[in-house]
Design an enzyme around this catalytic site. Sequence first.
Site, PDB file in Angstrom:
ATOM      1  N   CYS A   1      13.550  11.929   6.052  1.00 21.00           N
ATOM      2  CA  CYS A   1      13.602  11.631   7.494  1.00 21.00           C
ATOM      3  C   CYS A   1      15.020  11.760   8.021  1.00 21.00           C
ATOM      4  O   CYS A   1      15.235  11.898   9.218  1.00 21.00           O
ATOM      5  CB  CYS A   1      12.987  10.282   7.812  1.00 21.00           C
ATOM      6  SG  CYS A   1      13.372   9.027   6.625  1.00 21.00           S
TER       7      CYS A   1
ATOM      8  N   LYS B   1       0.849  -1.198   0.000  1.00 24.23           N
ATOM      9  CA  LYS B   1       0.000   0.000   0.000  1.00 24.23           C
ATOM     10  C   LYS B   1       0.889   1.254   0.000  1.00 24.23           C
ATOM     11  O   LYS B   1       1.495   1.594   1.007  1.00 24.23           O
ATOM     12  CB  LYS B   1      -0.892   0.023   1.254  1.00 24.23           C
ATOM     13  CG  LYS B   1      -1.931   1.115   1.178  1.00 24.23           C
ATOM     14  CD  LYS B   1      -2.182   1.773   2.522  1.00 24.23           C
ATOM     15  CE  LYS B   1      -1.725   3.174   2.655  1.00 24.23           C
ATOM     16  NZ  LYS B   1      -1.959   4.149   1.634  1.00 24.23           N
TER      17      LYS B   1
ATOM     18  N   GLY C   1       2.950   4.743  13.039  1.00 26.77           N
ATOM     19  CA  GLY C   1       3.874   3.679  13.445  1.00 26.77           C
ATOM     20  C   GLY C   1       3.421   3.009  14.735  1.00 26.77           C
ATOM     21  O   GLY C   1       3.469   1.787  14.880  1.00 26.77           O
TER      22      GLY C   1
ATOM     23  N   GLU D   1       9.482  16.953  14.721  1.00 29.06           N
ATOM     24  CA  GLU D   1       9.839  16.853  13.306  1.00 29.06           C
ATOM     25  C   GLU D   1       8.895  17.727  12.481  1.00 29.06           C
ATOM     26  O   GLU D   1       7.679  17.600  12.576  1.00 29.06           O
ATOM     27  CB  GLU D   1       9.728  15.404  12.828  1.00 29.06           C
ATOM     28  CG  GLU D   1      10.219  15.251  11.406  1.00 29.06           C
ATOM     29  CD  GLU D   1      10.179  13.827  10.911  1.00 29.06           C
ATOM     30  OE1 GLU D   1       9.153  13.158  11.102  1.00 29.06           O
ATOM     31  OE2 GLU D   1      11.180  13.388  10.311  1.00 29.06           O
TER      32      GLU D   1
ATOM     33  N   GLU E   1      10.047   2.551  10.502  1.00 26.26           N
ATOM     34  CA  GLU E   1      10.942   3.695  10.322  1.00 26.26           C
ATOM     35  C   GLU E   1      10.074   4.933  10.428  1.00 26.26           C
ATOM     36  O   GLU E   1       9.135   5.095   9.653  1.00 26.26           O
ATOM     37  CB  GLU E   1      11.631   3.653   8.952  1.00 26.26           C
ATOM     38  CG  GLU E   1      12.661   2.559   8.801  1.00 26.26           C
ATOM     39  CD  GLU E   1      13.821   2.654   9.772  1.00 26.26           C
ATOM     40  OE1 GLU E   1      14.042   3.733  10.365  1.00 26.26           O
ATOM     41  OE2 GLU E   1      14.482   1.626   9.975  1.00 26.26           O
TER      42      GLU E   1
ATOM     43  N   GLY F   1       6.801   5.909   7.910  1.00 28.14           N
ATOM     44  CA  GLY F   1       5.820   7.001   7.937  1.00 28.14           C
ATOM     45  C   GLY F   1       5.919   7.737   9.254  1.00 28.14           C
ATOM     46  O   GLY F   1       6.988   7.806   9.875  1.00 28.14           O
ATOM     47  N   SER F   2       4.779   8.262   9.689  1.00 23.50           N
ATOM     48  CA  SER F   2       4.787   9.108  10.884  1.00 23.50           C
ATOM     49  C   SER F   2       4.842   8.268  12.167  1.00 23.50           C
ATOM     50  O   SER F   2       4.488   7.077  12.169  1.00 23.50           O
ATOM     51  CB  SER F   2       3.527   9.975  10.898  1.00 23.50           C
ATOM     52  OG  SER F   2       2.393   9.145  11.007  1.00 23.50           O
TER      53      SER F   2
HETATM   54  P1  ADP Z   1       2.570  11.173   6.691  1.00 17.63           P
HETATM   55  O1  ADP Z   1       2.079  12.113   7.740  1.00 17.63           O
HETATM   56  O2  ADP Z   1       4.006  11.311   6.367  1.00 17.63           O
HETATM   57  O3  ADP Z   1       1.686  11.049   5.497  1.00 17.63           O
HETATM   58  P2  ADP Z   1       1.480   8.673   7.656  1.00 17.63           P
HETATM   59  O4  ADP Z   1       2.003   7.835   8.769  1.00 17.63           O
HETATM   60  O5  ADP Z   1       0.124   9.266   7.792  1.00 17.63           O
HETATM   61  O6  ADP Z   1       2.597   9.749   7.408  1.00 17.63           O
HETATM   62  O7  ADP Z   1       1.511   7.868   6.303  1.00 17.63           O
HETATM   63  C1  ADP Z   1       2.446   6.854   5.995  1.00 17.63           C
HETATM   64  C2  ADP Z   1       1.706   5.679   5.381  1.00 17.63           C
HETATM   65  O8  ADP Z   1       0.831   5.134   6.377  1.00 17.63           O
HETATM   66  C3  ADP Z   1       0.811   6.068   4.204  1.00 17.63           C
HETATM   67  O9  ADP Z   1       0.860   5.058   3.221  1.00 17.63           O
HETATM   68  C4  ADP Z   1      -0.541   6.156   4.838  1.00 17.63           C
HETATM   69  O10 ADP Z   1      -1.596   5.963   3.933  1.00 17.63           O
HETATM   70  C5  ADP Z   1      -0.480   5.025   5.848  1.00 17.63           C
HETATM   71  N1  ADP Z   1      -1.476   5.133   6.929  1.00 17.63           N
HETATM   72  C6  ADP Z   1      -2.057   6.234   7.434  1.00 17.63           C
HETATM   73  N2  ADP Z   1      -2.952   5.912   8.393  1.00 17.63           N
HETATM   74  C7  ADP Z   1      -2.937   4.566   8.519  1.00 17.63           C
HETATM   75  C8  ADP Z   1      -3.625   3.611   9.350  1.00 17.63           C
HETATM   76  N3  ADP Z   1      -4.517   3.966  10.233  1.00 17.63           N
HETATM   77  N4  ADP Z   1      -3.313   2.317   9.186  1.00 17.63           N
HETATM   78  C9  ADP Z   1      -2.385   1.908   8.297  1.00 17.63           C
HETATM   79  N5  ADP Z   1      -1.732   2.747   7.495  1.00 17.63           N
HETATM   80  C10 ADP Z   1      -1.983   4.058   7.577  1.00 17.63           C
END
Ligand code: ADP
Length: 477
Positions: A280, A171, A229, A379, A246, A224-225
Amino acid sequence: MHLYKNLIAGEWVGRHGVPNINPSNTKDVVGLYATGSGDDTRTAIAAAKAAFPAWSRSGILERHTILKKTADEILARKDELGMLLAREEGKTLPEAIGETIRSAQIFDFFAGEVLRLAGEVLPSVRPNIGVEITREAIGVIGIITPWNFPIAIPAWKIAPALCYGNTVVFKPAELVPGSAWAIVDILHRAGLPKGVLNLVMGKGSVVGQAMLDSPDLAGITFTGSTGTGKRVASASIEHNRKFQLEMGGKNPMVILNDADLTVAVEAAANSGFFSTGQRCTASSRLIVTEGIHDKFVAALTEKLKTLVVDDALKSGTHIGPVVDERQLAIDTDYIAIGKQEGAKLAFGGETISRDNPGFYLQPTLFTEATNQMRISREEIFGPVVSVIRVKDYEEALAMANDTPFGLSAGIATTSLKHATHFKRNSEAGMVMVNLPTAGVDFHVPFGGRKASSFGSREQGKYAAEFFTVVKTAYTQS
Ligand code: ADP
């Protein structure tokens, strides 16, 4: 307009497309990309589960050939794929082509790793018994990726997953489905059997959440965030699955009195502002000893005046736009917070307009910041950097480590003693001497400590740790 579909169980499926918008020019739509549902995700996971037994026992030549073909096609199409990446994400064309080449190198590396799979044979402590230690694939891997490296991060998760015999549900981030679709298309045409690699584009809250909730994923690798995470972590513990995270960084770069000024300024400008500060591993805290402080700030400010912020595809652009409106609002909020906290705005701070409508922000430098300010602790993920003045190396090291994060840390110095001490005592996963904190090789481990990362390292041969499980077999002869 063409609809790019999801790949589920070997078929391209999907009816509804979401526009992929160019952040350099919001009138430019890159394409329409399917958005998957929870059911699509569950179907993809079931397909990956069904494909696992055969793929995990597939011959190494088959896996080698598919990964090698993928590397070769990505490399042959680097200019076109780099253009797509720059258009959907907003990093400059040279940066985007560089990232594309890197993803080809990653596939090439893991094409080689397939041929180097090895175990250990040891004698048992008991007579006439032998012990074999081998690594096996773990099962279906969920891969969830962010928008800032649209082709490299998917590559460094997909390539090892497939190399070691796992099947995948991938995804990508909503903002950058184009590069993700392109590499899945290449892998599919390279000959992957049905269901081995599934692409489900769509929302994190829908597709990502369905992955987190599935009992059938053996592992999730996430970049991601920090907030997401943590959700990946708690859902994975619930389902007794492996996970690798990460997340953020607040990477320090220490600049000592004895630094080569040109080296220090180049490293700070590169790691603070290139890729629009959206890495990052970007340096967002410049910790500068007082003997060089004023000279360094003056030279860095002069350098920032020369950096061109413009359309990612224009030649001569050094810094592309911020990725989207939401991230731009985060960046400008932090600029306001920095001013309120009493940091001095030494350069930039304003959004700017260019020929086309896009999310353009000046590189922004704060001075007279403290390490306790929010702009130094949280960040930002934009081209916003703070300079903190310190007395000496000891204070600089303590401050570099005084952060919730621990991804990358740098030092600019000509002192072997301080460089060596910093490498040993930095609480970061990656340490750079006289180099930007960002910019890493594809064949060595990548990852951090503290709130930046969880689990084993990514990339290089260390990737095997996450994507395999060790088996110990005893045989009496
Ligand atoms: P950013 O703020 O950098 O977009 P996110 O953590 O929101 O960071 O996004 C990183 C990835 O995690 C993206 O592919 C996003 O679609 C996915 N993501 C966001 N929310 C969820 C969730 N509840 N469960 C699984 N994946 C998610």
